[in-house]
Design an enzyme around this catalytic site. Structure first.
Site, PDB file in Angstrom:
ATOM      1  N   ASP A 153      -1.834  -1.186  -3.851  1.00 26.52           N
ATOM      2  CA  ASP A 153      -2.183  -0.405  -5.047  1.00 26.52           C
ATOM      3  C   ASP A 153      -1.079  -0.481  -6.102  1.00 26.52           C
ATOM      4  O   ASP A 153      -0.016  -1.066  -5.878  1.00 26.52           O
ATOM      5  CB  ASP A 153      -2.509   1.049  -4.657  1.00 26.52           C
ATOM      6  CG  ASP A 153      -1.447   1.628  -3.725  1.00 26.52           C
ATOM      7  OD1 ASP A 153      -0.260   1.373  -3.967  1.00 26.52           O
ATOM      8  OD2 ASP A 153      -1.822   2.313  -2.741  1.00 26.52           O
ATOM      9  N   ASP A 178       0.845  -1.199   0.000  1.00 24.28           N
ATOM     10  CA  ASP A 178       0.000   0.000   0.000  1.00 24.28           C
ATOM     11  C   ASP A 178       0.879   1.248   0.000  1.00 24.28           C
ATOM     12  O   ASP A 178       1.623   1.470   0.953  1.00 24.28           O
ATOM     13  CB  ASP A 178      -0.903  -0.043   1.239  1.00 24.28           C
ATOM     14  CG  ASP A 178      -1.699   1.239   1.410  1.00 24.28           C
ATOM     15  OD1 ASP A 178      -1.902   1.957   0.405  1.00 24.28           O
ATOM     16  OD2 ASP A 178      -2.123   1.514   2.550  1.00 24.28           O
ATOM     17  N   GLU A 188      -7.295 -20.375 -17.021  1.00 19.68           N
ATOM     18  CA  GLU A 188      -7.576 -21.086 -15.777  1.00 19.68           C
ATOM     19  C   GLU A 188      -8.572 -22.186 -16.126  1.00 19.68           C
ATOM     20  O   GLU A 188      -9.730 -21.919 -16.416  1.00 19.68           O
ATOM     21  CB  GLU A 188      -8.169 -20.145 -14.733  1.00 19.68           C
ATOM     22  CG  GLU A 188      -8.316 -20.832 -13.391  1.00 19.68           C
ATOM     23  CD  GLU A 188      -9.389 -20.207 -12.515  1.00 19.68           C
ATOM     24  OE1 GLU A 188      -9.327 -20.396 -11.302  1.00 19.68           O
ATOM     25  OE2 GLU A 188     -10.310 -19.550 -13.035  1.00 19.68           O
ATOM     26  N   ASP A 199      -4.071   3.952   2.620  1.00 22.34           N
ATOM     27  CA  ASP A 199      -5.515   3.695   2.794  1.00 22.34           C
ATOM     28  C   ASP A 199      -5.793   2.245   3.202  1.00 22.34           C
ATOM     29  O   ASP A 199      -6.943   1.830   3.301  1.00 22.34           O
ATOM     30  CB  ASP A 199      -6.310   4.070   1.531  1.00 22.34           C
ATOM     31  CG  ASP A 199      -6.019   3.141   0.357  1.00 22.34           C
ATOM     32  OD1 ASP A 199      -5.134   2.258   0.477  1.00 22.34           O
ATOM     33  OD2 ASP A 199      -6.658   3.296  -0.701  1.00 22.34           O
ATOM     34  N   ASP A 205      -9.602 -16.015 -16.655  1.00 25.04           N
ATOM     35  CA  ASP A 205     -10.368 -16.561 -15.546  1.00 25.04           C
ATOM     36  C   ASP A 205     -11.420 -17.560 -16.042  1.00 25.04           C
ATOM     37  O   ASP A 205     -12.196 -17.250 -16.949  1.00 25.04           O
ATOM     38  CB  ASP A 205     -11.070 -15.389 -14.841  1.00 25.04           C
ATOM     39  CG  ASP A 205     -11.633 -15.766 -13.492  1.00 25.04           C
ATOM     40  OD1 ASP A 205     -10.844 -16.071 -12.586  1.00 25.04           O
ATOM     41  OD2 ASP A 205     -12.873 -15.756 -13.347  1.00 25.04           O
ATOM     42  N   ASN A 227      -0.272   4.481  -0.298  1.00 25.71           N
ATOM     43  CA  ASN A 227      -0.898   5.755   0.112  1.00 25.71           C
ATOM     44  C   ASN A 227      -1.612   5.696   1.460  1.00 25.71           C
ATOM     45  O   ASN A 227      -2.351   6.620   1.816  1.00 25.71           O
ATOM     46  CB  ASN A 227      -1.860   6.255  -0.970  1.00 25.71           C
ATOM     47  CG  ASN A 227      -3.050   5.315  -1.158  1.00 25.71           C
ATOM     48  OD1 ASN A 227      -3.112   4.271  -0.512  1.00 25.71           O
ATOM     49  ND2 ASN A 227      -3.968   5.673  -2.023  1.00 25.71           N
TER      50      ASN A 227
HETATM   51  C1  NOJ Z   1     -11.241 -17.975 -10.479  1.00 26.72           C
HETATM   52  C2  NOJ Z   1     -10.491 -16.935  -9.722  1.00 26.72           C
HETATM   53  O1  NOJ Z   1      -9.150 -17.301  -9.628  1.00 26.72           O
HETATM   54  C3  NOJ Z   1     -11.170 -16.810  -8.392  1.00 26.72           C
HETATM   55  O2  NOJ Z   1     -10.440 -16.024  -7.494  1.00 26.72           O
HETATM   56  C4  NOJ Z   1     -12.560 -16.272  -8.632  1.00 26.72           C
HETATM   57  O3  NOJ Z   1     -13.254 -16.262  -7.404  1.00 26.72           O
HETATM   58  C5  NOJ Z   1     -13.329 -17.120  -9.639  1.00 26.72           C
HETATM   59  N1  NOJ Z   1     -12.539 -17.520 -10.755  1.00 26.72           N
HETATM   60  C6  NOJ Z   1     -14.522 -16.362 -10.160  1.00 26.72           C
HETATM   61  O4  NOJ Z   1     -14.089 -15.322 -11.001  1.00 26.72           O
END
Ligand code: NOJ
Length: 544
Positions: free
Chosen positions: A40, A32, A259, A36, A205, A34
């Site tokens: 970041d 971090d 993924e 908060d 993802d 800044n």
């Molecule tokens: C896989 C991501 O790595 C995870 O963190 C996320 O919760 C789910 N996909 C949904 O996007």
């Protein structure tokens, strides 16, 4: 055109991303700048020397976009905006420039199976049945089947119109309708937006979930606890990924890693065989599932099972497919607590052993922030200590309803919770993550286990990465497990042309007699490494 020197002696096409080592940053918890309390983008710039010093080639940045953070950024409200808590677009541009100036590359998270329910597309889509964006998401006038959300509960939520929308994750993460060409067009456009800025690719993802079987059959009985194996096998996933590759990815020199939650080894080549032109690599989940039972809960794991994962992967992928190697990320517990021994006596050494495994295995290695410091899991004992909505939902659905005793629930979460990896990085013995109040408590052990006290582990990672970069056999070399049935020793060869390395890892705190070469290893996690293997010894020998 391919020339002969682009092909390795064992037939792989050399590519920069095959030879790369990737470091994952989870920005909220990195540093971090800044005060908060939230990590970041300027914080990453401030700590770039730490990443660069490891010798890694690529940074994977977990989502940095505008998001209401129901799922810590994996619910995106605006794909072209930086989350205010992370900074501004100017900060992003500075970060990208700093990464390039340091000789590294940047890949970002592409989260396009779903958006946030606060995305403008969904706001329009849910506003009326005849809105032009209605078909951007998946609606039905009845609840079509029994699909469950990965985070618990039904995958269908009824909206004000009376219709139901599909969300394979949280209700705040409605699934996009990829069958609509306008959705695909808009996704490809936002990809170009970031690629044109100069990012070097994407971690995608849950990308195999994008195509849905619109006949919506119920889940088969045997996959009720693992619906991801249904969701990952929609009818058009390969058509859409091929189209994305043709229209976008092939126009840039980038890397992609999908993924692949719910993809079996048998199905892996369909996504990554280079002749199919879909993705470059995927994350295969078999290794991080060795300690999960059929119900998804923790169970003790055996080294022979972990070894079998690597052997099966190697057998399933020919020279047209390139694997990844990872044992941790923001969705998994800490590597040393899970696969090593996080006791005071063995934590450092076993963390170094795990680094040795990841960085000498075939495939592009992914390191998760903090593993290079030997960070551990913590012992959670109260539900108020958690942040992850997956855990909070499970508490509501399974403990509050009386199905699961709290002690058993915490025992399981203390093994598997995603929150272990999401605690802010302890940069110093004082914490050192923020001058303010951290968004999520640091691991209570930060005074003893932090970046400073982890220097020896860090140095070991750096040595391993340098060794890998200097030796194509450690990148492209053939893999051979020489003791697949040994209960404590993981020993394998990596061979390319005339060069061969032997890696011997003692996955136990016991001394073990094993037939090691008489000479000293070229790299080990224990200075005086010869003869019998001491607990958690990790040795690399050069055989030529
Ligand atoms: C896989 C991501 O790595 C995870 O963190 C996320 O919760 C789910 N996909 C949904 O996007």
């Amino acid at each position: 055109m391919q020339t002969a020197d682009m092909i390795t002696p064992n037939g792989y096409v050399r590519r920069w991303w095959k030879a790369a080592v990737v470091y994952q940053v989870y920005p909220r918890s990195f540093y971090d700048s800044n005060g908060d309390g939230i990590g970041d983008l300027r914080g990453i710039i401030a700590k770039l020397d730490h990443i660069k010093g490891l010798g890694v080639d690529v940074i994977w940045l977990s989502p940095h976009f505008d998001s209401p953070n129901a799922d810590n950024g994996y619910d995106i409200r605006d794909y072209r905006r930086v989350g205010a808590e992370f900074g501004t677009m100017a900060d992003f541009d500075d970060l990208l420039a700093a990464i390039k100036a340091a000789g590294m590359r940047l890949i970002i998270d592409l989260v396009v199976n779903h958006t946030s329910d606060e995305h403008a597309w969904f706001a329009e889509s849910r506003s009326s049945r005849d809105n032009p964006k209605r078909d951007y998401y998946i609606w039905s006038d009845h609840k079509p089947n029994d699909w469950t959300s990965i985070f618990g509960g039904s995958a269908w939520t009824q909206d004000a119109s009376g219709d139901w929308y599909l969300h394979l994750f949280d209700p705040k993460q409605p699934d996009l309708n990829w069958d609509n060409p306008a959705v695909r067009h808009d996704v490809y456009d936002l990809m170009r937006f970031w690629l044109d800025k100069g990012v070097d690719g994407f971690r995608m993802d849950v990308i195999p979930f994008i195509s849905k079987d619109k006949s919506f059959p119920d889940l088969p009985e045997d996959l009720r606890a693992k619906p991801q194996y249904v969701y990952a096998n929609g009818p058009y996933v390969h058509d859409y990924l091929h189209e994305m590759n043709r229209d976008v990815l092939s126009q840039y020199d980038v890397m992609t890693v999908g993924e692949a939650f719910g993809v079996t080894l048998v199905d892996t080549p369909k996504l990554i065989d280079e002749r199919r032109q879909e993705l470059d690599m995927i994350f295969q989940f078999a290794a991080v599932e060795v300690d999960r039972g059929p119900d998804g809960r923790w169970r003790p794991w055996r080294l022979t099972d972990l070894k079998a994962v690597f052997a099966r992967q190697d057998a399933a992928l020919d020279r047209h497919c390139w694997p990844t190697v990872f044992l941790s990320n923001h969705d998994n517990p800490r590597i040393v607590s899970r696969f090593g021994d996080d006791s005071q006596q063995w934590r450092e050494k076993s963390a170094m052993l795990l680094a040795t495994l990841i960085l000498t295995m075939k495939g592009t290695p992914f390191i998760y922030q903090g593993d290079e410091m030997g960070l551990t899991n913590r012992a959670f004992s109260d539900i108020s200590q958690f942040n992850d909505l997956w855990t909070l939902n499970a508490w509501r659905d399974e403990v509050e309803s009386g199905q699961w005793r709290p002690e058993a629930f915490f025992a399981n979460q203390n093994r598997l919770s995603r929150d272990h990896a999401r605690m802010p990085i302890p940069w110093t013995a004082e914490g050192g993550f923020t001058t303010g109040t951290p968004w999520f408590a640091l691991n209570p052990n930060f005074a003893e286990i932090n970046a400073t006290t982890g220097q020896d582990i860090y140095d070991h990672y750096a040595r391993l990465i340098a060794l890998r970069h200097a030796n194509p056999a450690l990148i492209y070399g053939d893999y051979e497990d020489i003791a697949p049935d040994h209960p404590q020793i993981f020993a394998y060869r990596r061979t390319l042309g005339d060069t061969s390395f032997l890696i011997i890892l003692n996955f136990s705190s016991e001394a073990v007699a094993f037939d090691c070469p008489a000479r000293a290893p070229i790299l080990a996690n224990d200075n005086g490494s010869t003869g019998e293997l001491a607990g958690w010894d990790a040795r690399i020998y050069r055989l030529d």
